[in-house]
Design a protein around this motif. Structure first.
Motif, PDB file in Angstrom:
ATOM      1  N   VAL A  85      43.293  32.088  56.558  1.00 16.31           N
ATOM      2  CA  VAL A  85      43.600  32.980  57.670  1.00 16.31           C
ATOM      3  C   VAL A  85      42.780  34.260  57.615  1.00 16.31           C
ATOM      4  O   VAL A  85      42.224  34.709  58.628  1.00 16.31           O
ATOM      5  CB  VAL A  85      45.101  33.329  57.680  1.00 16.31           C
ATOM      6  N   VAL A  86      42.721  34.859  56.429  1.00 17.07           N
ATOM      7  CA  VAL A  86      42.031  36.132  56.251  1.00 17.07           C
ATOM      8  C   VAL A  86      40.819  35.920  55.354  1.00 17.07           C
ATOM      9  O   VAL A  86      40.957  35.412  54.238  1.00 17.07           O
ATOM     10  CB  VAL A  86      42.967  37.178  55.624  1.00 17.07           C
ATOM     11  N   PRO A  87      39.616  36.282  55.819  1.00 19.36           N
ATOM     12  CA  PRO A  87      38.426  36.091  54.988  1.00 19.36           C
ATOM     13  C   PRO A  87      38.408  37.054  53.806  1.00 19.36           C
ATOM     14  O   PRO A  87      39.110  38.078  53.807  1.00 19.36           O
ATOM     15  CB  PRO A  87      37.271  36.393  55.957  1.00 19.36           C
ATOM     16  N   ASP A  88      37.615  36.726  52.786  1.00 22.52           N
ATOM     17  CA  ASP A  88      37.454  37.632  51.658  1.00 22.52           C
ATOM     18  C   ASP A  88      36.862  38.947  52.142  1.00 22.52           C
ATOM     19  O   ASP A  88      35.997  38.973  53.029  1.00 22.52           O
ATOM     20  CB  ASP A  88      36.526  37.012  50.603  1.00 22.52           C
ATOM     21  N   GLN A  89      37.325  40.032  51.550  1.00 22.04           N
ATOM     22  CA  GLN A  89      36.875  41.360  51.938  1.00 22.04           C
ATOM     23  C   GLN A  89      35.959  41.945  50.865  1.00 22.04           C
ATOM     24  O   GLN A  89      35.965  41.499  49.713  1.00 22.04           O
ATOM     25  CB  GLN A  89      38.075  42.291  52.149  1.00 22.04           C
ATOM     26  N   ARG A  90      35.230  42.963  51.254  1.00 25.31           N
ATOM     27  CA  ARG A  90      34.381  43.654  50.289  1.00 25.31           C
ATOM     28  C   ARG A  90      35.239  44.402  49.284  1.00 25.31           C
ATOM     29  O   ARG A  90      36.379  44.772  49.562  1.00 25.31           O
ATOM     30  CB  ARG A  90      33.442  44.625  51.001  1.00 25.31           C
ATOM     31  N   GLY A  91      34.668  44.652  48.115  1.00 27.75           N
ATOM     32  CA  GLY A  91      35.421  45.299  47.061  1.00 27.75           C
ATOM     33  C   GLY A  91      35.990  46.644  47.468  1.00 27.75           C
ATOM     34  O   GLY A  91      37.128  46.980  47.129  1.00 27.75           O
ATOM     35  N   GLY A 130      38.435  36.062  45.456  1.00 26.10           N
ATOM     36  CA  GLY A 130      37.231  36.363  46.216  1.00 26.10           C
ATOM     37  C   GLY A 130      36.013  36.522  45.318  1.00 26.10           C
ATOM     38  O   GLY A 130      34.906  36.101  45.668  1.00 26.10           O
ATOM     39  N   VAL A 131      36.217  37.137  44.152  1.00 23.84           N
ATOM     40  CA  VAL A 131      35.118  37.283  43.192  1.00 23.84           C
ATOM     41  C   VAL A 131      34.686  35.910  42.680  1.00 23.84           C
ATOM     42  O   VAL A 131      33.486  35.640  42.528  1.00 23.84           O
ATOM     43  CB  VAL A 131      35.531  38.203  42.030  1.00 23.84           C
ATOM     44  N   ALA A 132      35.664  35.033  42.417  1.00 23.23           N
ATOM     45  CA  ALA A 132      35.329  33.675  41.976  1.00 23.23           C
ATOM     46  C   ALA A 132      34.460  32.977  43.019  1.00 23.23           C
ATOM     47  O   ALA A 132      33.457  32.334  42.687  1.00 23.23           O
ATOM     48  CB  ALA A 132      36.605  32.877  41.722  1.00 23.23           C
ATOM     49  N   ALA A 133      34.847  33.094  44.296  1.00 22.23           N
ATOM     50  CA  ALA A 133      34.062  32.484  45.372  1.00 22.23           C
ATOM     51  C   ALA A 133      32.675  33.098  45.461  1.00 22.23           C
ATOM     52  O   ALA A 133      31.683  32.397  45.722  1.00 22.23           O
ATOM     53  CB  ALA A 133      34.802  32.640  46.700  1.00 22.23           C
TER      54      ALA A 133
END
Length: 259
Positions: A85-91, A130-133
Motif C-alpha cells: 500500500v505504502v512505498p518505501d520512503q527515504r531515510g 526498506g533498507v533490505a530492499a
C-alpha cells in the motif's frame, strides 16, 4: 567482483576477497555513526541511560519484555502488509515521521508514550525492511524477515554494554532454521531494555515531548545505519561468493581500525 583471496590461511582463518576494503570501511563508518548517536542522546538526557528505567512504574517494567515481543510480532505483520500500500520512503522521511511521533507520545506522559511505542516499532521495522530492499533483498523472504528482526538485536542507541552493537552479527542469533517466533524471543529481552529507557525519557516532566522526539530521532537514525551495515555485509558476501561469517570477521577488523 572476483574472490581471488578466498580460502583459509595457515591457521584456518577464513579469508575474504581483495578489493572489498573500501566497502567494509564505508560500513564501519556507518557503524561508528550509529554508536555516536547513542552518546549524544545520553548526554542530552543527562546521566546514565540505565537509570532512566527506574522512573517507570514497576508494573510497566515487569510487563515490558512480553509487550515488546508482542509488538515485534505484530509489527512484522503490519509492516509487511503495508508494503503493498505504502512505498518505501527515504531515510530522512522515516526519521522525521518517528521524531514527530515521539514528540506527540512524550507530550502526554506515560499513557501516550505507551500508545506510541508499538507504532514506532512498526515504523522502525518497516524502515529496516526498506533498507533490505535497497540492498536487493526481498523483505517477503522469510529469511530476510528474520534478518530484519535480528537487526533489533543490536539493541539501540541507549545501550552501552560492551559488544552489544555487534550482537546482531554474532553467532548468538543463528537465522538458519530458526522461526520468526524464535528470533523474536531472542531479540525481545535486549530490545525491551532500551525501549524501557526510551519510555522513561518520555516521562520526564515538562521535557517529555522533546525527549520523545530526541529518542525517536536517535532510534530511527541508529537502526537505519545498523540495517545498512547488516544488509550491506550480506550483499558483499553474496556478490563476492564469500561466506557471511568471513565477511563479518573482516568487517570487525575494519571497525577496530577506525575505533
Amino acid at each position: 567482483m572476483t574472490a581471488d583471496a578466498t580460502g583459509t590461511d595457515s591457521t584456518g582463518t577464513a579469508l575474504v576477497p581483495t578489493g572489498i576494503e573500501p566497502q567494509l570501511a564505508a560500513l564501519a563508518r556507518r557503524h561508528q555513526a550509529a554508536n555516536n548517536l547513542g552518546m549524544q542522546l545520553i548526554n542530552l538526557l543527562g546521566g546514565r541511560a540505565e537509570s532512566l528505567v527506574e522512573r517507570l512504574p514497576k508494573g510497566v517494567r515487569d510487563r515490558l519484555e512480553d509487550a515488546t515481543g508482542r509488538a515485534l510480532e505484530n509489527a512484522l505483520q503490519a509492516a509487511q502488509a503495508s508494503r503493498g500500500v505504502v512505498p518505501d520512503q527515504r531515510g530522512w522521511f522515516n526519521t522525521a515521521l518517528t521524531t514527530a511521533m515521539g514528540a506527540a507520545g512524550g507530550a502526554g506522559g506515560l499513557p501516550t508514550a505507551l500508545a506510541e511505542l508499538p507504532v514506532t516499532v512498526t515504523v522502525l521495522l518497516r524502515t529496516i525492511q526498506g533498507v533490505a530492499a535497497e540492498h536487493g533483498f526481498d523483505p517477503a523472504d522469510p529469511e530476510i524477515q528474520k534478518a530484519c528482526l535480528a537487526v533489533f538485536a543490536s539493541a539501540g542507541p541507549l545501550a552501552r554494554d560492551e559488544g552489544v552493537d555487534m550482537g546482531f552479527l554474532s553467532a548468538r542469533i543463528t537465522l538458519s532454521g530458526a522461526t520468526v517466533h524464535g528470533i523474536v524471543a531472542r531479540v525481545a529481552p535486549r530490545l525491551a531494555t532500551v525501549l524501557g529507557q526510551k519510555l522513561a525519557a518520555q516521562t520526564v516532566p515538562l521535557l517529555g515531548a522533546a525527549a520523545g522526539a530526541a529518542t525517536n530521532y536517535a532510534f530511527t537514525s541508529y537502526y537505519q545505519e545498523m540495517a545498512h551495515v547488516a544488509f550491506g555485509l550480506r550483499r558483499i558476501a553474496q556478490d563476492s561468493g564469500t561466506s557471511y561469517p568471513a565477511v563479518v570477521g573482516a568487517f570487525d577488523e575494519a571497525v577496530k581500525k577506525i575505533g
